[in-house]
Design a protein around this motif. Structure first.
Motif, PDB file in Angstrom:
ATOM      1  N   SER A  57       0.876  -1.068  -0.098  1.00 19.64           N
ATOM      2  CA  SER A  57       0.023  -0.142   0.147  1.00 19.64           C
ATOM      3  C   SER A  57       0.891   1.491  -0.005  1.00 19.64           C
ATOM      4  O   SER A  57       2.041   1.332   0.246  1.00 19.64           O
ATOM      5  N   VAL A  58       0.145   2.432  -0.279  1.00 18.43           N
ATOM      6  CA  VAL A  58       0.821   3.543  -0.217  1.00 18.43           C
ATOM      7  C   VAL A  58       1.484   3.775   1.384  1.00 18.43           C
ATOM      8  O   VAL A  58       2.602   4.457   1.273  1.00 18.43           O
ATOM      9  N   ASP A  59       0.675   3.425   2.340  1.00 16.45           N
ATOM     10  CA  ASP A  59       1.295   3.726   3.519  1.00 16.45           C
ATOM     11  C   ASP A  59       2.602   2.833   3.884  1.00 16.45           C
ATOM     12  O   ASP A  59       3.315   3.334   4.622  1.00 16.45           O
ATOM     13  N   GLU A  60       2.528   1.800   3.390  1.00 14.36           N
ATOM     14  CA  GLU A  60       3.929   0.910   3.588  1.00 14.36           C
ATOM     15  C   GLU A  60       4.951   1.470   2.562  1.00 14.36           C
ATOM     16  O   GLU A  60       5.973   1.697   3.305  1.00 14.36           O
ATOM     17  N   PHE A  61       4.600   2.021   1.555  1.00 18.21           N
ATOM     18  CA  PHE A  61       5.648   2.716   0.813  1.00 18.21           C
ATOM     19  C   PHE A  61       6.252   4.048   1.575  1.00 18.21           C
ATOM     20  O   PHE A  61       7.395   4.251   1.327  1.00 18.21           O
ATOM     21  N   LEU A  62       5.294   4.640   2.336  1.00 26.90           N
ATOM     22  CA  LEU A  62       5.891   5.830   2.971  1.00 26.90           C
ATOM     23  C   LEU A  62       6.140   5.801   4.461  1.00 26.90           C
ATOM     24  O   LEU A  62       6.566   6.573   4.938  1.00 26.90           O
ATOM     25  N   GLN A  63       6.030   4.477   4.713  1.00 26.09           N
ATOM     26  CA  GLN A  63       6.489   4.029   6.101  1.00 26.09           C
ATOM     27  C   GLN A  63       8.011   4.398   6.609  1.00 26.09           C
ATOM     28  O   GLN A  63       8.949   4.122   5.582  1.00 26.09           O
ATOM     29  N   LYS A  64       8.439   4.904   7.659  1.00 31.58           N
ATOM     30  CA  LYS A  64       9.612   5.110   7.950  1.00 31.58           C
ATOM     31  C   LYS A  64      10.322   3.938   8.284  1.00 31.58           C
ATOM     32  O   LYS A  64       9.877   2.608   8.517  1.00 31.58           O
ATOM     33  N   HIS A  65      11.844   4.004   8.505  1.00 31.18           N
ATOM     34  CA  HIS A  65      12.585   3.178   9.084  1.00 31.18           C
ATOM     35  C   HIS A  65      12.106   2.335  10.445  1.00 31.18           C
ATOM     36  O   HIS A  65      11.655   3.375  11.209  1.00 31.18           O
ATOM     37  N   TYR A  66      12.184   1.158  10.850  1.00 28.32           N
ATOM     38  CA  TYR A  66      11.791   0.693  12.062  1.00 28.32           C
ATOM     39  C   TYR A  66      12.459   1.645  13.221  1.00 28.32           C
ATOM     40  O   TYR A  66      11.591   1.828  14.069  1.00 28.32           O
ATOM     41  N   LYS A  67      13.513   1.811  13.396  1.00 21.11           N
ATOM     42  CA  LYS A  67      14.187   2.772  14.404  1.00 21.11           C
ATOM     43  C   LYS A  67      13.719   4.235  14.365  1.00 21.11           C
ATOM     44  O   LYS A  67      13.845   4.804  15.546  1.00 21.11           O
ATOM     45  N   GLU A  68      13.059   4.752  13.399  1.00 21.74           N
ATOM     46  CA  GLU A  68      12.744   6.030  13.495  1.00 21.74           C
ATOM     47  C   GLU A  68      11.173   6.293  13.654  1.00 21.74           C
ATOM     48  O   GLU A  68      10.581   7.137  13.746  1.00 21.74           O
ATOM     49  N   LEU A  69      10.333   4.854  13.705  1.00 18.49           N
ATOM     50  CA  LEU A  69       9.072   4.951  13.928  1.00 18.49           C
ATOM     51  C   LEU A  69       8.601   5.418  15.417  1.00 18.49           C
ATOM     52  O   LEU A  69       9.150   4.920  16.288  1.00 18.49           O
ATOM     53  N   SER A  70       7.868   6.431  15.607  1.00 20.40           N
ATOM     54  CA  SER A  70       7.231   6.754  16.946  1.00 20.40           C
ATOM     55  C   SER A  70       6.201   5.735  17.207  1.00 20.40           C
ATOM     56  O   SER A  70       5.780   5.028  16.629  1.00 20.40           O
ATOM     57  N   CYS A 179      25.425 -13.839  15.011  1.00 20.17           N
ATOM     58  CA  CYS A 179      26.846 -13.455  15.356  1.00 20.17           C
ATOM     59  C   CYS A 179      26.959 -12.331  16.264  1.00 20.17           C
ATOM     60  O   CYS A 179      25.942 -11.389  15.710  1.00 20.17           O
ATOM     61  N   LYS A 180      27.916 -11.942  17.040  1.00 17.03           N
ATOM     62  CA  LYS A 180      28.186 -10.781  17.720  1.00 17.03           C
ATOM     63  C   LYS A 180      28.942  -9.621  16.712  1.00 17.03           C
ATOM     64  O   LYS A 180      28.732  -8.534  16.878  1.00 17.03           O
ATOM     65  N   ASN A 181      29.452 -10.252  15.625  1.00 16.00           N
ATOM     66  CA  ASN A 181      30.021  -9.576  14.557  1.00 16.00           C
ATOM     67  C   ASN A 181      29.471  -9.848  13.282  1.00 16.00           C
ATOM     68  O   ASN A 181      30.398 -10.648  12.425  1.00 16.00           O
ATOM     69  N   PRO A 182      28.369  -9.474  13.095  1.00 15.34           N
ATOM     70  CA  PRO A 182      27.688 -10.043  11.701  1.00 15.34           C
ATOM     71  C   PRO A 182      28.271  -9.564  10.538  1.00 15.34           C
ATOM     72  O   PRO A 182      27.718  -8.278  10.123  1.00 15.34           O
ATOM     73  N   PRO A 183      28.494 -10.254   9.554  1.00 13.23           N
ATOM     74  CA  PRO A 183      28.897  -9.757   8.183  1.00 13.23           C
ATOM     75  C   PRO A 183      27.739  -9.469   7.305  1.00 13.23           C
ATOM     76  O   PRO A 183      27.702  -8.377   6.372  1.00 13.23           O
ATOM     77  N   CYS A 184      26.624 -10.081   7.653  1.00 15.73           N
ATOM     78  CA  CYS A 184      25.241  -9.593   6.831  1.00 15.73           C
ATOM     79  C   CYS A 184      24.611  -8.049   7.267  1.00 15.73           C
ATOM     80  O   CYS A 184      24.440  -7.659   6.350  1.00 15.73           O
ATOM     81  N   VAL A 185      24.907  -7.491   8.453  1.00 13.67           N
ATOM     82  CA  VAL A 185      24.593  -6.462   8.964  1.00 13.67           C
ATOM     83  C   VAL A 185      25.423  -5.415   8.198  1.00 13.67           C
ATOM     84  O   VAL A 185      25.096  -4.380   7.658  1.00 13.67           O
ATOM     85  N   LYS A 186      26.861  -5.509   8.208  1.00 14.19           N
ATOM     86  CA  LYS A 186      27.954  -4.822   7.577  1.00 14.19           C
ATOM     87  C   LYS A 186      27.430  -4.489   5.992  1.00 14.19           C
ATOM     88  O   LYS A 186      27.735  -3.186   5.494  1.00 14.19           O
ATOM     89  N   VAL A 187      27.147  -5.508   5.361  1.00 11.49           N
ATOM     90  CA  VAL A 187      26.945  -5.135   3.993  1.00 11.49           C
ATOM     91  C   VAL A 187      25.641  -4.660   3.426  1.00 11.49           C
ATOM     92  O   VAL A 187      25.431  -4.130   2.280  1.00 11.49           O
ATOM     93  N   CYS A 188      24.708  -4.659   4.318  1.00 10.26           N
ATOM     94  CA  CYS A 188      23.216  -4.157   4.106  1.00 10.26           C
ATOM     95  C   CYS A 188      23.330  -2.559   3.672  1.00 10.26           C
ATOM     96  O   CYS A 188      23.892  -1.893   4.480  1.00 10.26           O
ATOM     97  N   PRO A 189      23.271  -2.325   2.429  1.00 12.11           N
ATOM     98  CA  PRO A 189      23.224  -0.777   2.012  1.00 12.11           C
ATOM     99  C   PRO A 189      22.185  -0.035   2.403  1.00 12.11           C
ATOM    100  O   PRO A 189      22.503   1.237   2.521  1.00 12.11           O
ATOM    101  N   VAL A 190      21.108  -0.378   3.246  1.00 12.66           N
ATOM    102  CA  VAL A 190      19.754   0.306   3.509  1.00 12.66           C
ATOM    103  C   VAL A 190      19.593   0.240   4.925  1.00 12.66           C
ATOM    104  O   VAL A 190      18.756   0.743   5.481  1.00 12.66           O
ATOM    105  N   ASP A 191      20.512  -0.430   5.751  1.00 13.67           N
ATOM    106  CA  ASP A 191      20.292  -0.775   7.182  1.00 13.67           C
ATOM    107  C   ASP A 191      18.930  -1.300   7.424  1.00 13.67           C
ATOM    108  O   ASP A 191      18.277  -0.994   8.387  1.00 13.67           O
ATOM    109  N   ALA A 192      18.598  -2.419   6.453  1.00 13.56           N
ATOM    110  CA  ALA A 192      17.434  -2.939   6.833  1.00 13.56           C
ATOM    111  C   ALA A 192      17.450  -4.024   7.689  1.00 13.56           C
ATOM    112  O   ALA A 192      16.478  -4.691   8.205  1.00 13.56           O
ATOM    113  N   THR A 193      18.781  -4.447   8.132  1.00 12.36           N
ATOM    114  CA  THR A 193      18.964  -5.570   9.353  1.00 12.36           C
ATOM    115  C   THR A 193      20.112  -5.014  10.276  1.00 12.36           C
ATOM    116  O   THR A 193      20.955  -4.308   9.783  1.00 12.36           O
TER     117      THR A 193
END
Lengths: 321, 214
Positions: A57-70, A179-193
């Motif tokens: 939906s449009v709402d989903e498209f306009l939704q902010k990043h998880y960490k920024e949601l009030s 992992c405590k030092n997760p390579p998957c998190v480092k490579v994410c270009p949009v901070d989705a993980t």
């Protein structure tokens, strides 16, 4: 006087359009037929768009990043997802956003002496976490390994004998090692993980762009991609859902084991542990000195998979000696 | 051919091409993605959290038929049954107990009923040092020989756990030894494994030595 200036030699408006630019009937009909058929062809070529029901939906498209949601915005997002689930699966889910608990860091321990390779954990996980049945997505891969080696190349995940365990082999389930030092998190270009305070690496399915960098970065083959629209039978959907956990995913996003966030952040054991017939799986809070996992780490000879890659997993294997 | 006829040919021709294209698009003559292999739903057995067997304690707790636990329905009180041994020194089971599989201990070293059962009171179990316990409280008896395993079981490392890891929110549910181990033949039973991961290209996988590579 003449009100037409064509040079066709005909007698006035019978043959060609009058001077004010109007065309005659025949040429109008012919041209409109061509135009109409052309439009029909273009419309027909766009027919596959009808199958795009999973657009969001449009709402989903306009939704902010998880960490920024009030909190209010989070409640709005949760309500939107509840409605989507209700429309798609016909049930009102118990969906909520669970935050990490204070003073808790999760650790998983798996006893390879006990594991018999029955794959019950794999299928309990699929049922608990609403993974796509077709195409098939499974978070846990059980490797059949010959005794005396840890060469992953010799592991076989396609074993299908009449009964397990087979003589001369041990079985090693592999899932996300948080992992405590997760390579998957480092490579994410949009901070989705990202890694949460209790050690669980989570994914915001609404923020993921599906680039699959994390899948390539993970040394444990823990991450799965929704290549097609996930399909879960309506009667098998698990309505106990968490935002960062097992809520239904869209096509084109990553997913992976999240230690059953919807269970573990409410104090329960993960589904793979509950179903394990041998009790090979142990889970708990490593910051609690009286927990089972603390006892294992203190008293058993534990090891991690691919220690040399420096990922510092929170998933430990051990043998009873 | 005059200009008018030419024009009409082009227009008619394009109309026919367009209609044909529209038909082709709608019928999807270019084909859809190859149909995926249908995946058989997983049997509910593989997501069932029940233990592999029902222990005596669980049977009593759930109110099941516990008549099989009352030895003195058949046996006579105050009379110790005599165990008969075969030529190979193995117990010969009476036909009333034929359903038992006696395979406790390697090399059949534990092949004697009274190693665990109390000869004087068949409803009870008895350790080697004389400690008696009910049949529904057998774990301590097991622990009298299997010390390290009993120690692990006490702290929750050996055997199944379920319920809550967070003790403030709920209880951790433990299982008795006999919920998983048959006391007469305690090795964990072999099981049928759950279905393997679905292969997207089964025929190709078989060609590659019957083994998928990815």
């Amino acid at each position: 006087m003449s009100d037409h200036n064509c040079n066709c030699g005909g007698n006035g408006s019978r043959h060609c359009a009058p001077g004010n630019g109007k065309m005659d009937r025949r040429s109008f009909l012919r041209k409109s037929t061509v135009l109409a058929s052309g439009i029909a062809a273009i419309a027909a070529s766009l027919a596959p768009l009808r199958e795009l029901t999973d657009l969001g939906s449009v709402d989903e498209f306009l939704q902010k990043h998880y960490k920024e949601l009030s909190p209010a915005e989070m409640e709005k997002a949760l309500e939107r997802i509840r409605k989507e689930v209700e429309r798609q699966y016909g049930i009102r889910p118990h969906l909520r956003d669970l935050k990490p608990m204070d003073g808790v860091e999760f650790v998983y321990c798996l006893n390879l002496t006990r594991c018999i390779g029955c794959r019950k954990c794999v299928h309990a996980c699929v049922a608990e976490n609403n993974q796509s049945r077709s195409p098939e997505i499974q978070y846990i891969r059980v490797l059949k390994m010959p005794n005396g080696t840890f060469d992953m190349e010799k592991g076989d995940h396609n074993y299908a004998p009449e009964t397990v365990p087979e003589k001369g082999f041990f079985y090693m389930p592999v899932q996300c090692h948080q992992c405590k030092n997760p390579p998957c998190v480092k490579v994410c270009p949009v901070d989705a993980t990202w890694q949460e305070a209790d050690g669980i690496t989570v994914i915001d399915y609404d923020w993921c762009i599906g680039c699959r960098y994390c899948e390539a970065a993970c040394p444990y083959f823990a991450r799965r991609f929704n290549f097609a629209t996930p399909s879960v039978p309506k009667e098998q959907i698990n309505s106990d859902m968490a935002y960062l956990g097992n809520r239904p995913r869209h096509k084109g996003v990553m997913e992976k084991c999240h230690f059953c966030i919807q269970r573990t952040r409410e104090g329960k054991y993960p589904a793979c542990l509950e179903v394990c017939p041998t009790g090979a799986r142990k889970f708990g809070n490593i910051l609690d000195p009286d927990s089972e996992v603390s006892y294992i780490l203190k008293n058993k000879r534990v090891f991690v998979l691919k220690e040399e890659v420096g990922t510092l997993p929170r998933f430990f294997y051990y043998f009873d000696v | 051919m005059n200009a008018d006829a030419k024009k009409s040919l082009v227009l008619n021709g394009s109309a026919i091409v367009f209609v044909a294209l529209a038909g082709a698009f709608l019928l999807d003559l270019w084909g859809r993605p190859v149909a995926t292999v249908p995946i058989v739903p997983v049997a509910p057995d593989f997501t069932n959290t029940a233990t592999v067997r029902l222990s005596a304690a669980e049977l009593v707790r759930t109110g099941g038929d516990a008549s099989g636990l009352d030895c003195y329905v058949c046996h006579e009180k105050g009379k110790t049954p005599v165990i008969h041994f075969g030529t190979n020194n193995l117990v010969i089971l009476p036909k009333e107990h034929e359903d038992l599989v006696m395979r406790h201990g390697r090399n059949d070293r534990n092949d004697n009923c009274y190693n665990c059962h109390d000869a004087d009171n068949l409803d009870m179990l008895k350790t080697r040092d004389g400690h008696k316990s009910k049949i529904t409280e057998s774990s301590r008896l097991c622990g009298s020989c299997h010390g390290p395993t009993y120690r692990d079981w006490e702290v929750g490392i050996h055997g199944r756990t379920s319920g809550f890891w967070d003790r403030q929110r709920g209880a951790m549910v433990r299982q008795d030894c006999t919920s998983c181990h048959d006391p007469h033949s305690p090795a964990f039973p072999a099981m049928k494994p759950g279905p393997r991961p679905n292969q997207l290209h089964p025929e190709k996988d078989v060609a590659e030595n019957g083994k998928e590579t990815h």
